[in-house]
Design a protein around this motif. Sequence first.
Motif, PDB file in Angstrom:
ATOM      1  N   ASN A   2      -4.039  -3.685   0.617  1.00 31.56           N
ATOM      2  CA  ASN A   2      -4.326  -3.593  -0.811  1.00 31.56           C
ATOM      3  C   ASN A   2      -3.598  -2.407  -1.432  1.00 31.56           C
ATOM      4  O   ASN A   2      -3.832  -1.262  -1.041  1.00 31.56           O
ATOM      5  CB  ASN A   2      -5.845  -3.436  -0.980  1.00 31.56           C
ATOM      6  CG  ASN A   2      -6.236  -3.123  -2.414  1.00 31.56           C
ATOM      7  OD1 ASN A   2      -5.473  -3.354  -3.348  1.00 31.56           O
ATOM      8  ND2 ASN A   2      -7.445  -2.591  -2.575  1.00 31.56           N
ATOM      9  N   SER A  40      -4.155  -0.936  -4.073  1.00 25.00           N
ATOM     10  CA  SER A  40      -5.062  -0.040  -4.780  1.00 25.00           C
ATOM     11  C   SER A  40      -5.571   1.080  -3.877  1.00 25.00           C
ATOM     12  O   SER A  40      -6.088   2.086  -4.358  1.00 25.00           O
ATOM     13  CB  SER A  40      -6.262  -0.817  -5.334  1.00 25.00           C
ATOM     14  OG  SER A  40      -5.827  -1.756  -6.299  1.00 25.00           O
ATOM     15  N   SER A  41      -5.471   0.866  -2.568  1.00 20.80           N
ATOM     16  CA  SER A  41      -5.787   1.923  -1.621  1.00 20.80           C
ATOM     17  C   SER A  41      -4.526   2.737  -1.348  1.00 20.80           C
ATOM     18  O   SER A  41      -3.455   2.432  -1.869  1.00 20.80           O
ATOM     19  CB  SER A  41      -6.336   1.329  -0.321  1.00 20.80           C
ATOM     20  OG  SER A  41      -7.585   0.697  -0.539  1.00 20.80           O
ATOM     21  N   ARG A  72      -8.620  -5.211   6.737  1.00 20.86           N
ATOM     22  CA  ARG A  72      -7.842  -5.456   5.521  1.00 20.86           C
ATOM     23  C   ARG A  72      -8.658  -6.258   4.506  1.00 20.86           C
ATOM     24  O   ARG A  72      -8.566  -6.028   3.297  1.00 20.86           O
ATOM     25  CB  ARG A  72      -6.541  -6.177   5.862  1.00 20.86           C
ATOM     26  CG  ARG A  72      -5.530  -5.307   6.600  1.00 20.86           C
ATOM     27  CD  ARG A  72      -4.145  -5.947   6.622  1.00 20.86           C
ATOM     28  NE  ARG A  72      -4.128  -7.175   7.400  1.00 20.86           N
ATOM     29  CZ  ARG A  72      -3.874  -7.229   8.712  1.00 20.86           C
ATOM     30  NH1 ARG A  72      -3.633  -6.100   9.384  1.00 20.86           N
ATOM     31  NH2 ARG A  72      -3.866  -8.385   9.337  1.00 20.86           N
ATOM     32  N   ASP A  73      -9.472  -7.188   4.999  1.00 15.18           N
ATOM     33  CA  ASP A  73     -10.280  -8.006   4.104  1.00 15.18           C
ATOM     34  C   ASP A  73     -11.335  -7.154   3.387  1.00 15.18           C
ATOM     35  O   ASP A  73     -11.560  -7.309   2.178  1.00 15.18           O
ATOM     36  CB  ASP A  73     -10.958  -9.122   4.903  1.00 15.18           C
ATOM     37  CG  ASP A  73     -11.753 -10.058   4.011  1.00 15.18           C
ATOM     38  OD1 ASP A  73     -11.157 -10.637   3.079  1.00 15.18           O
ATOM     39  OD2 ASP A  73     -12.983 -10.181   4.212  1.00 15.18           O
ATOM     40  N   ALA A  91      -9.733  -5.180   0.596  1.00 15.14           N
ATOM     41  CA  ALA A  91      -8.911  -5.948  -0.340  1.00 15.14           C
ATOM     42  C   ALA A  91      -9.262  -5.675  -1.799  1.00 15.14           C
ATOM     43  O   ALA A  91      -8.382  -5.700  -2.668  1.00 15.14           O
ATOM     44  CB  ALA A  91      -9.043  -7.444  -0.037  1.00 15.14           C
ATOM     45  N   ASP A  92     -10.545  -5.441  -2.098  1.00 12.55           N
ATOM     46  CA  ASP A  92     -10.945  -5.200  -3.490  1.00 12.55           C
ATOM     47  C   ASP A  92     -11.529  -3.805  -3.683  1.00 12.55           C
ATOM     48  O   ASP A  92     -12.334  -3.570  -4.578  1.00 12.55           O
ATOM     49  CB  ASP A  92     -11.946  -6.264  -3.938  1.00 12.55           C
ATOM     50  CG  ASP A  92     -13.181  -6.304  -3.043  1.00 12.55           C
ATOM     51  OD1 ASP A  92     -13.181  -5.578  -2.028  1.00 12.55           O
ATOM     52  OD2 ASP A  92     -14.117  -7.056  -3.354  1.00 12.55           O
ATOM     53  N   ARG A  93     -11.119  -2.888  -2.819  1.00 10.67           N
ATOM     54  CA  ARG A  93     -11.630  -1.520  -2.920  1.00 10.67           C
ATOM     55  C   ARG A  93     -10.483  -0.522  -3.097  1.00 10.67           C
ATOM     56  O   ARG A  93      -9.345  -0.798  -2.738  1.00 10.67           O
ATOM     57  CB  ARG A  93     -12.422  -1.142  -1.667  1.00 10.67           C
ATOM     58  CG  ARG A  93     -13.565  -2.068  -1.344  1.00 10.67           C
ATOM     59  CD  ARG A  93     -14.426  -1.491  -0.247  1.00 10.67           C
ATOM     60  NE  ARG A  93     -15.341  -2.485   0.303  1.00 10.67           N
ATOM     61  CZ  ARG A  93     -16.328  -2.207   1.142  1.00 10.67           C
ATOM     62  NH1 ARG A  93     -16.528  -0.961   1.535  1.00 10.67           N
ATOM     63  NH2 ARG A  93     -17.115  -3.156   1.593  1.00 10.67           N
ATOM     64  N   ARG A  94     -10.858   0.629  -3.632  1.00 10.10           N
ATOM     65  CA  ARG A  94      -9.898   1.739  -3.766  1.00 10.10           C
ATOM     66  C   ARG A  94     -10.324   2.817  -2.786  1.00 10.10           C
ATOM     67  O   ARG A  94     -11.223   3.614  -3.050  1.00 10.10           O
ATOM     68  CB  ARG A  94      -9.899   2.252  -5.199  1.00 10.10           C
ATOM     69  CG  ARG A  94      -9.351   1.235  -6.198  1.00 10.10           C
ATOM     70  CD  ARG A  94      -9.752   1.573  -7.612  1.00 10.10           C
ATOM     71  NE  ARG A  94      -9.208   2.859  -8.040  1.00 10.10           N
ATOM     72  CZ  ARG A  94      -9.588   3.479  -9.156  1.00 10.10           C
ATOM     73  NH1 ARG A  94     -10.520   2.936  -9.931  1.00 10.10           N
ATOM     74  NH2 ARG A  94      -9.054   4.630  -9.476  1.00 10.10           N
ATOM     75  N   PRO A 145      -4.025  -0.578   5.152  1.00  8.20           N
ATOM     76  CA  PRO A 145      -4.647  -1.593   4.286  1.00  8.20           C
ATOM     77  C   PRO A 145      -3.585  -2.527   3.716  1.00  8.20           C
ATOM     78  O   PRO A 145      -2.393  -2.190   3.652  1.00  8.20           O
ATOM     79  CB  PRO A 145      -5.295  -0.763   3.173  1.00  8.20           C
ATOM     80  CG  PRO A 145      -5.324   0.647   3.680  1.00  8.20           C
ATOM     81  CD  PRO A 145      -4.170   0.776   4.625  1.00  8.20           C
ATOM     82  N   VAL A 166       0.836  -1.185   0.000  1.00  7.13           N
ATOM     83  CA  VAL A 166       0.000   0.000   0.000  1.00  7.13           C
ATOM     84  C   VAL A 166       0.880   1.248   0.000  1.00  7.13           C
ATOM     85  O   VAL A 166       1.836   1.341   0.767  1.00  7.13           O
ATOM     86  CB  VAL A 166      -0.950   0.001   1.219  1.00  7.13           C
ATOM     87  CG1 VAL A 166      -0.176   0.019   2.522  1.00  7.13           C
ATOM     88  CG2 VAL A 166      -1.905   1.178   1.159  1.00  7.13           C
TER      89      VAL A 166
END
Length: 750
Positions: free
Chosen positions: A151, A153-154, A123-124, A127-130, A149, A46
């Motif tokens: 991810n 993408s964040s 974190r879960d 995981a698929d978010r911005r 996070p 991240v």
Amino acid sequence: MPLPVTGGGPSLLPTDIADFTGRTEQVQEIQERLAEAAENPAQLAVPIVVVAGKPGIGKTSLCVHVAHRLTWRYPDGQLFADLHGGTSRQASPTQVLERFLRGLGVPGNAIPDELEERAEMYRDLLADRRILVVLDNAGSETQLLPLLPGNPSSAVLVTSRRRLAGLPGAVHIEVDVFDSVQSIALLSRIAGGDRVQAEADAAAELAELCGQLPLALRIAGARLSARPHWTVEQLASRLENESRRLDELKHGALGIRVSISLTYDNLADEARRLFRRLALLDFPAFGGWVSAALLDQPLADAQDLLDELVDAQLVEITGTEGGPRAQYRLHDLIRVFARERLAAEECATDHSAALARVLGGLLFLAEQAHERLHGCDTRQVHSQAERWTFAPKVVARIIRDPLGWLERERLNLVAAVRQTVKVGLVELCWDLAFTSVTLFESRIYLDDWRETHRVALAACRSVGDQRGEAVMLYSTGSLGIVEKRFTDARENLEQSELLFKQLGAEHGVALVSRQLAYLDRIASDFDNATRRYESALHVLLAAGDLTAAAYVLNSMAQTALERGNPEEAKRILPRALELSRQAGSRRVEAQVMLRLADAHLSAGDHAAAVTAFDETLTVVRDLGDPIGQAYALHGLGLAHLCSGDHEQAGRALTEARRLASSTGERMIEARVERSLGELDLAVGKAPQAVVHLNRALSLFRSIQAPTFEARVLAMLSEAYAAAGGGDQRYAEPAESEATATPAHHEMTAT
């Protein structure tokens, strides 16, 4: 920029600042860093940007402003939390995660109790978010780690008063105070542009009194806005009183004192004590060694506490140097706060002792720097002021480069002379002024030399310190010699000599005698000069002052040269060289080497002279001595001239003239002009020679050097005659003036 995306995700950002001002570079850097991470397919971690700065600098405003500009890039939401990292009631990661999970739609009864489980759920969900996470006022890396996070993408924006260097992969951005233009712009946006522009000078003063600190400027602007009947000058005058400045910089819930207190109250006891005592100093910046003296602790321990203050953004590092050469400072408003805490929490006795240790430590280190440059010095002309000492290994680290250390401490030395007067430490005052001449003379800080000695001399006279008065008069007379104010120099030196004799201080009398001998030499009174030199040499050798003795022998050799006896000079100089090396004085060693090169030149050994001047030039360049370089280049130019190498002579003399002119050393400047005239005559450029020789004549007359005047006048007659029939009428006046001046044997090297 794409339009903001409206979605069902959380939007916890505070409102943007309507009058946000400046920070263009920082805004752009944050946006570029996050854009690079978002567009990099290899980005696995991240992206984190940490914005650090002192209290009131505008870290939160910057990050909130950027976050609003980036909502389009993070359409799944924006999270925000104030971690209260600078206070004793820091927000725990467990509490923050509860808020974040609720914001992400997790019902309260579904939120785990344990920190690790909450962090895993967080974190879960990301995981698929911005999502952009803004963590304001972080206290430590430990507080932050569960809130990051997993991810890439964040992204995470962090503000902190600490640098948080332990966050892996984070980009660190330092936010500093505004410049004057940005400060006026912020005042204008809050208080009104027409109002601020109408009192431009007062507004600039107000910004300066606010230390260009955004929070202070915002408070000042808000106070003006709330009081339309006030003038800008009226508020500025209220802030001039330092004891009330923090009281004035308060408006509603905004306050500088409260902002700084949050950090101060969170420090350990010893760090708070160091912070308070730093306010004792009138120094514009200071080295790490100061912390040891203030606390009376070993340097390593005190340095750790200073670093804690740096991490807390209460002390800032200035410049680019690190290690023992690092310099630190307090922001003006933070210094005011520190002085308030000092007055409230410590007694005057502790203040005085801490300040005396710093000033005594400064004198000790300045003396150590002097000894490394000039060799060991006897204590006979110094004060009995108490020194605060460091172990030899510590000294070696602090002043590894003695002249460089003195240069860094220059403004502190000047400030310390004034401060010692204010606190009644007169012996420290005059000894600091005297020891600082090591720097002032070598780097041509003649204004500093003059001002420190004026202050110290007045202090000595006010308390009847005759020893200090004698030393200050001696050193002021030496300054007069450097500035070629020979009449003033003689007056001060004769007063000093009288005082030293009344005190029975033979060593002081000898030091004065060598300077009076120089004045005798300049006035062509060689017999009296020789008597003074011989008398001073006897005393200095008996006192063990090898550096001063070497200097006297070097001057005696110069006298021999001016009397046309280079062989006598060469007989004297080896002993001078030996003494300067025994004393470890590279500066005097270089002067002796220069004189030996002069002797070779005067004896007609041009090849030996070129070699000797080249060797001298290497030494003075290494010492960083521009005047020494001018003298060495002048001699080198003359040696090439005498050997017929006019091209090399021109190069050396031109560089010598540049250095002489830049340092304001009129004696060597005059000599170089005379030698350039001699070179022009040698290559058949008589009109140009006239120009150089007239410049030389004017300079020699300005420093009252009749012997040199006579030599230039004789050369001018030759130059006018060589320039042609039209100029011949000038030759007779020049000749008659030359014969009316007591001339001595001409030596090209002098």
